[in-house]
Motif scaffolding. Structure first.
Motif, PDB file in Angstrom:
ATOM      1  N   ASN A   1     -51.542   9.192  -6.861  1.00  0.00           N
ATOM      2  CA  ASN A   1     -52.394   9.377  -5.679  1.00  0.00           C
ATOM      3  C   ASN A   1     -51.830  10.424  -4.726  1.00  0.00           C
ATOM      4  O   ASN A   1     -52.438  10.725  -3.708  1.00  0.00           O
ATOM      5  CB  ASN A   1     -52.609   8.040  -4.940  1.00  0.00           C
ATOM      6  CG  ASN A   1     -51.343   7.494  -4.323  1.00  0.00           C
ATOM      7  OD1 ASN A   1     -50.273   7.576  -4.909  1.00  0.00           O
ATOM      8  ND2 ASN A   1     -51.446   6.947  -3.130  1.00  0.00           N
TER       9      ASN A   1
ATOM     10  N   SER B   1     -61.968  -5.270  -4.916  1.00  0.00           N
ATOM     11  CA  SER B   1     -61.438  -4.619  -6.120  1.00  0.00           C
ATOM     12  C   SER B   1     -61.747  -5.430  -7.371  1.00  0.00           C
ATOM     13  O   SER B   1     -62.138  -6.595  -7.290  1.00  0.00           O
ATOM     14  CB  SER B   1     -59.926  -4.446  -5.964  1.00  0.00           C
ATOM     15  OG  SER B   1     -59.685  -3.691  -4.797  1.00  0.00           O
TER      16      SER B   1
ATOM     17  N   TYR C   1     -63.751   0.866  -2.773  1.00  0.00           N
ATOM     18  CA  TYR C   1     -63.799   1.853  -1.691  1.00  0.00           C
ATOM     19  C   TYR C   1     -63.328   3.233  -2.123  1.00  0.00           C
ATOM     20  O   TYR C   1     -63.459   4.203  -1.370  1.00  0.00           O
ATOM     21  CB  TYR C   1     -63.032   1.367  -0.446  1.00  0.00           C
ATOM     22  CG  TYR C   1     -61.526   1.328  -0.570  1.00  0.00           C
ATOM     23  CD1 TYR C   1     -60.877   0.297  -1.221  1.00  0.00           C
ATOM     24  CD2 TYR C   1     -60.743   2.325  -0.002  1.00  0.00           C
ATOM     25  CE1 TYR C   1     -59.498   0.247  -1.325  1.00  0.00           C
ATOM     26  CE2 TYR C   1     -59.357   2.293  -0.090  1.00  0.00           C
ATOM     27  CZ  TYR C   1     -58.749   1.246  -0.757  1.00  0.00           C
ATOM     28  OH  TYR C   1     -57.375   1.205  -0.849  1.00  0.00           O
ATOM     29  N   LYS C   2     -62.771   3.335  -3.338  1.00  0.00           N
ATOM     30  CA  LYS C   2     -62.428   4.663  -3.866  1.00  0.00           C
ATOM     31  C   LYS C   2     -63.527   5.168  -4.800  1.00  0.00           C
ATOM     32  O   LYS C   2     -63.398   6.202  -5.425  1.00  0.00           O
ATOM     33  CB  LYS C   2     -61.117   4.605  -4.660  1.00  0.00           C
ATOM     34  CG  LYS C   2     -59.958   3.964  -3.938  1.00  0.00           C
ATOM     35  CD  LYS C   2     -59.230   4.916  -3.018  1.00  0.00           C
ATOM     36  CE  LYS C   2     -58.149   4.168  -2.267  1.00  0.00           C
ATOM     37  NZ  LYS C   2     -56.986   4.889  -1.981  1.00  0.00           N
TER      38      LYS C   2
ATOM     39  N   SER D   1     -58.320  -6.844  -3.012  1.00  0.00           N
ATOM     40  CA  SER D   1     -57.788  -5.478  -3.128  1.00  0.00           C
ATOM     41  C   SER D   1     -57.062  -5.366  -4.462  1.00  0.00           C
ATOM     42  O   SER D   1     -56.759  -6.393  -5.092  1.00  0.00           O
ATOM     43  CB  SER D   1     -56.797  -5.212  -1.983  1.00  0.00           C
ATOM     44  OG  SER D   1     -55.723  -6.141  -2.073  1.00  0.00           O
ATOM     45  N   ALA D   2     -56.775  -4.136  -4.859  1.00  0.00           N
ATOM     46  CA  ALA D   2     -55.983  -3.955  -6.082  1.00  0.00           C
ATOM     47  C   ALA D   2     -54.612  -4.599  -5.891  1.00  0.00           C
ATOM     48  O   ALA D   2     -54.049  -5.192  -6.817  1.00  0.00           O
ATOM     49  CB  ALA D   2     -55.840  -2.466  -6.381  1.00  0.00           C
ATOM     50  N   THR D   3     -54.098  -4.489  -4.682  1.00  0.00           N
ATOM     51  CA  THR D   3     -52.784  -5.067  -4.388  1.00  0.00           C
ATOM     52  C   THR D   3     -52.796  -6.571  -4.641  1.00  0.00           C
ATOM     53  O   THR D   3     -51.917  -7.108  -5.312  1.00  0.00           O
ATOM     54  CB  THR D   3     -52.410  -4.776  -2.913  1.00  0.00           C
ATOM     55  OG1 THR D   3     -52.554  -3.371  -2.688  1.00  0.00           O
ATOM     56  CG2 THR D   3     -51.002  -5.209  -2.599  1.00  0.00           C
TER      57      THR D   3
ATOM     58  N   GLY E   1     -59.155  10.641  -1.133  1.00  0.00           N
ATOM     59  CA  GLY E   1     -58.108   9.863  -1.806  1.00  0.00           C
ATOM     60  C   GLY E   1     -57.817   8.569  -1.061  1.00  0.00           C
ATOM     61  O   GLY E   1     -57.346   7.587  -1.642  1.00  0.00           O
TER      62      GLY E   1
ATOM     63  N   THR F   1     -48.392  -0.634  -4.508  1.00  0.00           N
ATOM     64  CA  THR F   1     -49.200  -1.705  -5.101  1.00  0.00           C
ATOM     65  C   THR F   1     -48.718  -2.055  -6.503  1.00  0.00           C
ATOM     66  O   THR F   1     -48.812  -3.199  -6.931  1.00  0.00           O
ATOM     67  CB  THR F   1     -50.671  -1.216  -5.171  1.00  0.00           C
ATOM     68  OG1 THR F   1     -51.200  -1.267  -3.867  1.00  0.00           O
ATOM     69  CG2 THR F   1     -51.530  -2.056  -6.091  1.00  0.00           C
TER      70      THR F   1
ATOM     71  N   ASP G   1     -53.158   1.083 -13.233  1.00  0.00           N
ATOM     72  CA  ASP G   1     -53.660   1.143 -11.858  1.00  0.00           C
ATOM     73  C   ASP G   1     -54.549   2.388 -11.790  1.00  0.00           C
ATOM     74  O   ASP G   1     -54.054   3.513 -11.726  1.00  0.00           O
ATOM     75  CB  ASP G   1     -52.472   1.248 -10.888  1.00  0.00           C
ATOM     76  CG  ASP G   1     -52.914   1.575  -9.461  1.00  0.00           C
ATOM     77  OD1 ASP G   1     -54.119   1.787  -9.238  1.00  0.00           O
ATOM     78  OD2 ASP G   1     -52.036   1.634  -8.581  1.00  0.00           O
TER      79      ASP G   1
ATOM     80  N   HIS H   1     -47.933   4.094  -6.564  1.00  0.00           N
ATOM     81  CA  HIS H   1     -48.248   3.494  -5.267  1.00  0.00           C
ATOM     82  C   HIS H   1     -47.487   2.162  -5.224  1.00  0.00           C
ATOM     83  O   HIS H   1     -47.323   1.519  -6.262  1.00  0.00           O
ATOM     84  CB  HIS H   1     -49.758   3.269  -5.235  1.00  0.00           C
ATOM     85  CG  HIS H   1     -50.316   2.829  -3.921  1.00  0.00           C
ATOM     86  ND1 HIS H   1     -50.160   1.552  -3.441  1.00  0.00           N
ATOM     87  CD2 HIS H   1     -51.063   3.487  -3.006  1.00  0.00           C
ATOM     88  CE1 HIS H   1     -50.791   1.444  -2.274  1.00  0.00           C
ATOM     89  NE2 HIS H   1     -51.340   2.615  -1.983  1.00  0.00           N
TER      90      HIS H   1
ATOM     91  N   VAL I   1     -56.798   2.991  -9.436  1.00  0.00           N
ATOM     92  CA  VAL I   1     -57.416   3.059  -8.101  1.00  0.00           C
ATOM     93  C   VAL I   1     -57.685   4.510  -7.696  1.00  0.00           C
ATOM     94  O   VAL I   1     -58.763   4.846  -7.236  1.00  0.00           O
ATOM     95  CB  VAL I   1     -56.537   2.354  -7.042  1.00  0.00           C
ATOM     96  CG1 VAL I   1     -57.131   2.514  -5.651  1.00  0.00           C
ATOM     97  CG2 VAL I   1     -56.372   0.880  -7.366  1.00  0.00           C
ATOM     98  N   HIS I   2     -56.684   5.357  -7.892  1.00  0.00           N
ATOM     99  CA  HIS I   2     -56.892   6.735  -7.445  1.00  0.00           C
ATOM    100  C   HIS I   2     -57.790   7.527  -8.395  1.00  0.00           C
ATOM    101  O   HIS I   2     -58.574   8.377  -7.979  1.00  0.00           O
ATOM    102  CB  HIS I   2     -55.543   7.457  -7.301  1.00  0.00           C
ATOM    103  CG  HIS I   2     -55.706   8.799  -6.663  1.00  0.00           C
ATOM    104  ND1 HIS I   2     -55.953   8.947  -5.315  1.00  0.00           N
ATOM    105  CD2 HIS I   2     -55.742  10.044  -7.185  1.00  0.00           C
ATOM    106  CE1 HIS I   2     -56.108  10.221  -5.043  1.00  0.00           C
ATOM    107  NE2 HIS I   2     -55.994  10.915  -6.154  1.00  0.00           N
TER     108      HIS I   2
ATOM    109  N   SER J   1     -60.522  -0.080  -7.170  1.00  0.00           N
ATOM    110  CA  SER J   1     -61.068  -0.593  -5.903  1.00  0.00           C
ATOM    111  C   SER J   1     -62.381   0.099  -5.562  1.00  0.00           C
ATOM    112  O   SER J   1     -62.497   1.323  -5.706  1.00  0.00           O
ATOM    113  CB  SER J   1     -60.062  -0.353  -4.776  1.00  0.00           C
ATOM    114  OG  SER J   1     -58.847  -0.991  -5.106  1.00  0.00           O
TER     115      SER J   1
END
Ligand SMILES: Cc1ncc(COP(=O)(O)O)c(C=O)c1O
Length: 429
Positions: free
Chosen positions: A178, A236, A228-229, A95-97, A33, A126, A203, A124, A205-206, A226
């Motif tokens: 998440n 992202s 990296y997930k 990043s997503a942020t 996660g 974000t 979102d 999150h 991301v998770h 993103s």
């Protein structure tokens, strides 16, 4: 296709770090996660782009042309992943942020200060602070939170509906929490947003390694995730409906392109990030048809394989979730370990849609100490944090432990977590 032990072994070969840490110690990686392991295809393509296509785009020599092609192919791969209208709808960012902050600046130019934004109680940060900042700048009036049921961890779309009124300009939700693992009912909430003529933002991301999203079927205006997930590296991507790409005015420097996703991107791109994500997406397409080594053609062929891949992945992850929650044989599940408090859906079914993300505390063990014990004694990588989420504070907790499984995890790894927790729980009895 089913992920049986032979297929799982093939999948695990695609992840060089799946079984051991950098020091060569065998371990189970359950902190997915926070960021998944990287697939070989993503790393190889990144290396190729770094070494061969390192120039800036827009010139006529091979290093520059190759860089442009790598970026186009990366956008196309993401468009196939999301079933977007085309490569021109995919914006990249650090990043997503940073992408959501960028989007909020563009909204800030449009809004008048009387609007509200509706989100969920399990976001999150974000997907919170960009809207808080709009409030601080007096560009919206209010940010509203639709709270989830604390006992079940589920969010009733009716709670969103209640908060939406004629001043709602944005409905923005995570596709899955998440922390709790709860899946958000995107179809119903999307309809609520559309009926209110509000922008609908997701979102993802998770959620993105667990279910294939389809931005056109959901009808969202924006979606972020993103790399990296998703078995790739940092960096992202944001899908935006073509008309929003055209009509909204993001912050930009004067000479940068006035059209397309480039209009939304700040500074030059890192082509290696696009190379890596296309490698990760082609890896996923391989899961859809493992008999073929060749990557699929971009477009329909790749999308079809991705649909197949995620059918396979979802089915397997459901098996992992069933074991995690209910145990197997003599090994108790998270629902049954004495002194363990699980947050979020305690079941998995159509009514209890969830991702394989499990947050918990264990009586008698401070969270960081438990995380350390799980690593030192059992070689299980499990985090203990607040996950930048509103959720721990809602339960009056500073942190929680969290195990997130993805499709390269084995049933044995799930069972090893359960028996370690059961073992530790019994020592405190
Ligand atoms: C649901 C969710 N949204 C956003 C983020 C942050 O993404 P990024 O680091 O790309 O800004 C995370 C990271 O854990 C997340 O889980």
């Amino acid at each position: 296709m089913r992920i049986d032990s032979k297929f799982l072994a093939g999948i695990r070969r695609q992840f060089p770090a799946v079984s051991a840490d950098p020091a060569g110690r065998r371990r189970a990686f359950l902190d997915n996660g926070a960021g998944t392991l990287v697939t070989r295809r993503a790393a190889d393509r990144e290396y190729d782009a770094r070494v061969n296509w390192s120039a800036n785009v827009g010139n006529l020599f091979p290093e520059s042309e190759g860089a442009g092609e790598t970026i186009r192919e990366g956008r196309m791969a993401v468009a196939d992943l999301l079933n977007a209208e085309g490569a021109g709808t995919i914006i990249s960012g650090e990043s997503a942020t940073s992408l959501l902050f960028g989007l909020s600046y563009a909204f800030g130019r449009e809004f008048t200060g009387s609007e509200n934004v509706v989100t969920t109680g399990y976001e999150h940060y974000t997907n919170i602070n960009p809207w808080v900042e709009l409030g601080s700048n007096l560009e919206i009036k209010e940010l509203r939170f639709a709270e989830f049921d604390k006992d079940t961890g589920m969010l009733d779309p009716g709670a969103v509906q209640e908060l939406v009124d004629r001043n709602t300009k944005v409905v923005t939700v995570s596709a899955a929490s998440n922390v709790l693992g709860t899946r958000t009912n995107l179809a119903e909430i999307g309809k609520i947003a559309r009926d209110a003529k509000a922008y609908f933002i997701i979102d993802a991301v998770h959620h993105v390694p667990h279910e294939l999203v389809d931005v056109r079927r959901i009808g969202c205006d924006f979606l972020v995730f993103s790399g990296y997930k998703l078995f790739s590296r940092h960096g992202s991507f944001m899908y935006a409906k073509p008309e929003h790409i055209r009509k909204l005015s993001p912050y930009k420097v004067l000479p940068s392109p006035k059209r397309g996703p480039e209009k939304w991107e700040q500074g030059t791109r890192d082509q290696a990030m696009f190379a890596a994500i296309s490698g990760a997406i082609d890896y996923l397409a391989w899961v859809g048809r493992p008999s073929t080594k060749r990557p699929p053609k971009p477009g329909k062929a790749r999308r079809t394989r991705l649909i197949q891949a995620f059918k396979t992945i979802e089915r397997y992850e459901k098996e992992l979730m069933d074991i995690a929650l209910h145990g197997k044989g003599k090994t108790p599940g998270l629902n049954d370990i004495p002194g363990l408090r699980l947050y979020g859906p305690s079941n998995v079914s159509k009514e209890w849609e969830r991702d394989p993300t499990f947050s918990f505390n264990l009586r008698g063990y401070p969270d960081r100490a438990l995380s350390k014990k799980l690593w030192d004694r059992y070689r299980l990588a499990v985090g203990a944090e607040d996950y930048y989420s509103r959720v721990p504070a809602i339960y009056k907790k500073k942190t929680m432990l969290r195990a997130t499984f993805v499709h390269y995890n084995s049933k044995a790894e799930v069972l090893s977590l359960l028996s370690a927790l059961d073992d530790l729980a019994r020592r405190k009895k």
